[in-house]
Scaffold this active site. Structure first.
Site, PDB file in Angstrom:
ATOM      1  N   ARG A 183       2.558   7.726  -8.159  1.00 34.29           N
ATOM      2  CA  ARG A 183       3.098   8.392  -6.979  1.00 34.29           C
ATOM      3  C   ARG A 183       4.180   9.361  -7.453  1.00 34.29           C
ATOM      4  O   ARG A 183       4.812   9.148  -8.485  1.00 34.29           O
ATOM      5  CB  ARG A 183       3.703   7.385  -6.009  1.00 34.29           C
ATOM      6  CG  ARG A 183       2.720   6.334  -5.494  1.00 34.29           C
ATOM      7  CD  ARG A 183       3.445   5.329  -4.602  1.00 34.29           C
ATOM      8  NE  ARG A 183       2.539   4.329  -4.048  1.00 34.29           N
ATOM      9  CZ  ARG A 183       2.287   3.142  -4.590  1.00 34.29           C
ATOM     10  NH1 ARG A 183       2.901   2.805  -5.727  1.00 34.29           N
ATOM     11  NH2 ARG A 183       1.462   2.282  -4.027  1.00 34.29           N
TER      12      ARG A 183
ATOM     13  N   LYS B 195       6.130   0.653  -4.829  1.00 28.91           N
ATOM     14  CA  LYS B 195       6.529   0.277  -3.475  1.00 28.91           C
ATOM     15  C   LYS B 195       6.806  -1.221  -3.404  1.00 28.91           C
ATOM     16  O   LYS B 195       6.165  -2.016  -4.084  1.00 28.91           O
ATOM     17  CB  LYS B 195       5.429   0.650  -2.476  1.00 28.91           C
ATOM     18  CG  LYS B 195       5.315   2.146  -2.216  1.00 28.91           C
ATOM     19  CD  LYS B 195       4.312   2.418  -1.115  1.00 28.91           C
ATOM     20  CE  LYS B 195       4.268   3.903  -0.758  1.00 28.91           C
ATOM     21  NZ  LYS B 195       3.290   4.182   0.325  1.00 28.91           N
TER      22      LYS B 195
ATOM     23  N   HIS C 246      -0.050  13.945  -4.776  1.00 32.66           N
ATOM     24  CA  HIS C 246      -0.914  12.903  -4.221  1.00 32.66           C
ATOM     25  C   HIS C 246      -2.391  13.246  -4.438  1.00 32.66           C
ATOM     26  O   HIS C 246      -3.217  12.345  -4.614  1.00 32.66           O
ATOM     27  CB  HIS C 246      -0.624  12.719  -2.731  1.00 32.66           C
ATOM     28  CG  HIS C 246      -0.640  11.287  -2.300  1.00 32.66           C
ATOM     29  ND1 HIS C 246       0.204  10.333  -2.832  1.00 32.66           N
ATOM     30  CD2 HIS C 246      -1.419  10.628  -1.401  1.00 32.66           C
ATOM     31  CE1 HIS C 246      -0.039   9.160  -2.267  1.00 32.66           C
ATOM     32  NE2 HIS C 246      -1.019   9.313  -1.407  1.00 32.66           N
TER      33      HIS C 246
ATOM     34  N   ARG D 270      -3.284  12.043  -7.728  1.00 38.99           N
ATOM     35  CA  ARG D 270      -3.458  10.582  -7.673  1.00 38.99           C
ATOM     36  C   ARG D 270      -4.848  10.229  -7.138  1.00 38.99           C
ATOM     37  O   ARG D 270      -5.528   9.355  -7.660  1.00 38.99           O
ATOM     38  CB  ARG D 270      -2.353   9.992  -6.798  1.00 38.99           C
ATOM     39  CG  ARG D 270      -2.352   8.467  -6.655  1.00 38.99           C
ATOM     40  CD  ARG D 270      -1.023   8.062  -6.011  1.00 38.99           C
ATOM     41  NE  ARG D 270      -1.057   6.762  -5.365  1.00 38.99           N
ATOM     42  CZ  ARG D 270      -0.810   5.612  -5.988  1.00 38.99           C
ATOM     43  NH1 ARG D 270      -0.546   5.602  -7.279  1.00 38.99           N
ATOM     44  NH2 ARG D 270      -0.830   4.466  -5.324  1.00 38.99           N
TER      45      ARG D 270
ATOM     46  N   HIS E   9      -1.812  -0.877  -5.516  1.00 38.16           N
ATOM     47  CA  HIS E   9      -2.072  -1.130  -4.104  1.00 38.16           C
ATOM     48  C   HIS E   9      -2.104  -2.626  -3.822  1.00 38.16           C
ATOM     49  O   HIS E   9      -2.683  -3.402  -4.591  1.00 38.16           O
ATOM     50  CB  HIS E   9      -3.426  -0.540  -3.688  1.00 38.16           C
ATOM     51  CG  HIS E   9      -3.424   0.940  -3.569  1.00 38.16           C
ATOM     52  ND1 HIS E   9      -4.558   1.709  -3.675  1.00 38.16           N
ATOM     53  CD2 HIS E   9      -2.410   1.828  -3.360  1.00 38.16           C
ATOM     54  CE1 HIS E   9      -4.256   2.987  -3.537  1.00 38.16           C
ATOM     55  NE2 HIS E   9      -2.955   3.069  -3.339  1.00 38.16           N
TER      56      HIS E   9
ATOM     57  N   TYR F 178      -8.797   5.960  -1.083  1.00 35.78           N
ATOM     58  CA  TYR F 178      -8.573   6.901  -2.179  1.00 35.78           C
ATOM     59  C   TYR F 178      -9.884   7.285  -2.855  1.00 35.78           C
ATOM     60  O   TYR F 178     -10.036   8.382  -3.358  1.00 35.78           O
ATOM     61  CB  TYR F 178      -7.652   6.273  -3.240  1.00 35.78           C
ATOM     62  CG  TYR F 178      -6.179   6.427  -2.960  1.00 35.78           C
ATOM     63  CD1 TYR F 178      -5.597   5.802  -1.875  1.00 35.78           C
ATOM     64  CD2 TYR F 178      -5.380   7.191  -3.785  1.00 35.78           C
ATOM     65  CE1 TYR F 178      -4.247   5.928  -1.627  1.00 35.78           C
ATOM     66  CE2 TYR F 178      -4.022   7.321  -3.545  1.00 35.78           C
ATOM     67  CZ  TYR F 178      -3.463   6.686  -2.464  1.00 35.78           C
ATOM     68  OH  TYR F 178      -2.132   6.827  -2.213  1.00 35.78           O
TER      69      TYR F 178
END
Length: 319
Positions: free
Chosen positions: A147, A171, A248, A251, A274, A283
């Site tokens: 990210r 995250k 992104h 990614r 994730h 994705y």
């Protein structure tokens, strides 16, 4: 104990930061959404007395002047807030539980073709003052699927050049190991002397040096996410790529090209960091049937380790 939303918000924000490990930016976003709801209800209203019809009225006012995704985000903030109050015993009933989330438009994520990736990587040239840095950033984004915030926050001590691995904090403050391909490592080696020069120039000006950050701006400070986004857009325009290219998008490209090369989607989930396989599926444009028929991460752990070692030694589409 005061029971207004404003009174409960500080403790909720601390819970998001400490217990959930959310970034300050995410916590701030929750605060803005909840402040909007607080402005809608009566000043100082007791959270124990808020009913579903009030939440439903709030959502109704949002529709028409907000995108479906924005309405869904604001409702999600309320849902998280009131579930927290329910767990803490502040309220006995969740007023958001009966409220259905709005349907959102499904957008196909942007990703580049293999040829477009090759072209983009070649764009930083001798005429660019930060060509080595920018090439390293582009290669790193595509090679690792990081990210943009993870790339901007990357510290030099987190890179094991010999092993070709990064230690990334993503995250929710979750840490993961990510393999780096040889082109990205070579681009990094070419950039590091310029990084050292930027640090020396900053010290020469009498300013405090930035020793940790990998990617620095012209003042010798850590590069911001906005700056990374701008440089990706700049080189994409120079390359003549029609799509709106962002970090992104690189990614997405990383994940999509890995899948096309035969990498198991569970392995891609690990690399991207994730929690949910469904997020990875978005994705990589994988169908629901494929997700349901995919083995669990524990069943695939030996294969995942082998796949990660393969990815470390070979870029998804680059040798």
């Amino acid at each position: 104990m005061p029971y207004s939303l404003q009174d409960q918000l500080p403790q909720f924000s601390r819970w998001l930061s400490v217990e959930k490990g959310y970034s300050p930016k995410t916590v701030e976003s929750y605060g803005r959404d909840l402040a909007e709801f607080a402005a809608f209800i009566e000043p100082g209203q007791d959270v124990r007395h808020i009913e579903p019809r009030v939440v439903r009225s709030f959502v109704y006012t949002l529709n028409g002047k907000n995108k479906g995704s924005s309405v869904a985000r604001k409702l999600s903030a309320l849902r998280t807030f009131f579930r927290h109050l329910l767990r803490e015993g502040v309220i006995l009933h969740d007023p958001v539980a009966p409220i259905a989330s709005p349907k959102q438009e499904k957008h196909m994520p942007v990703f580049l073709t293999v040829d477009e990736v090759f072209t983009l990587m070649e764009m930083p040239g001798s005429g660019d003052a930060f060509a080595f840095r920018d090439r390293s950033i582009l290669e790193m984004l595509y090679s690792t699927g990081l990210r943009v915030a993870e790339l901007a926050a990357l510290d030099l001590e987190r890179i094991d050049v010999e092993e070709g691995m990064l230690r990334v904090t993503g995250k929710g403050n979750r840490e993961r190991l990510v393999p780096v391909g040889s082109p990205a490592l070579e681009a990094l080696r070419q950039y590091l002397p310029q990084r050292t020069l930027l640090i020396r120039e900053r010290i020469g000006r009498g300013d405090g040096p930035e020793h940790k950050a990998v990617f620095l701006n012209h003042r010798g400070l850590r590069l911001t996410t906005r700056s990374v986004e701008r440089l990706v857009k700049f080189y994409a325009l120079r390359a003549g790529i029609a799509a709106r290219v962002t970090p992104h998008a690189l990614r997405h490209s990383f994940a999509t090209h890995l899948l096309e090369a035969g990498t198991n989607i569970r392995v891609i989930q690990i690399l991207l960091g994730h929690r949910s396989l469904r997020t990875t599926a978005r994705y990589t444009h994988v169908s629901r049937d494929t997700i349901c028929s995919t083995p669990s991460p524990l069943d695939l752990l030996p294969k995942a380790i082998a796949e990660i070692q393969k990815v470390k030694n070979a870029e998804p589409v680059r040798s």
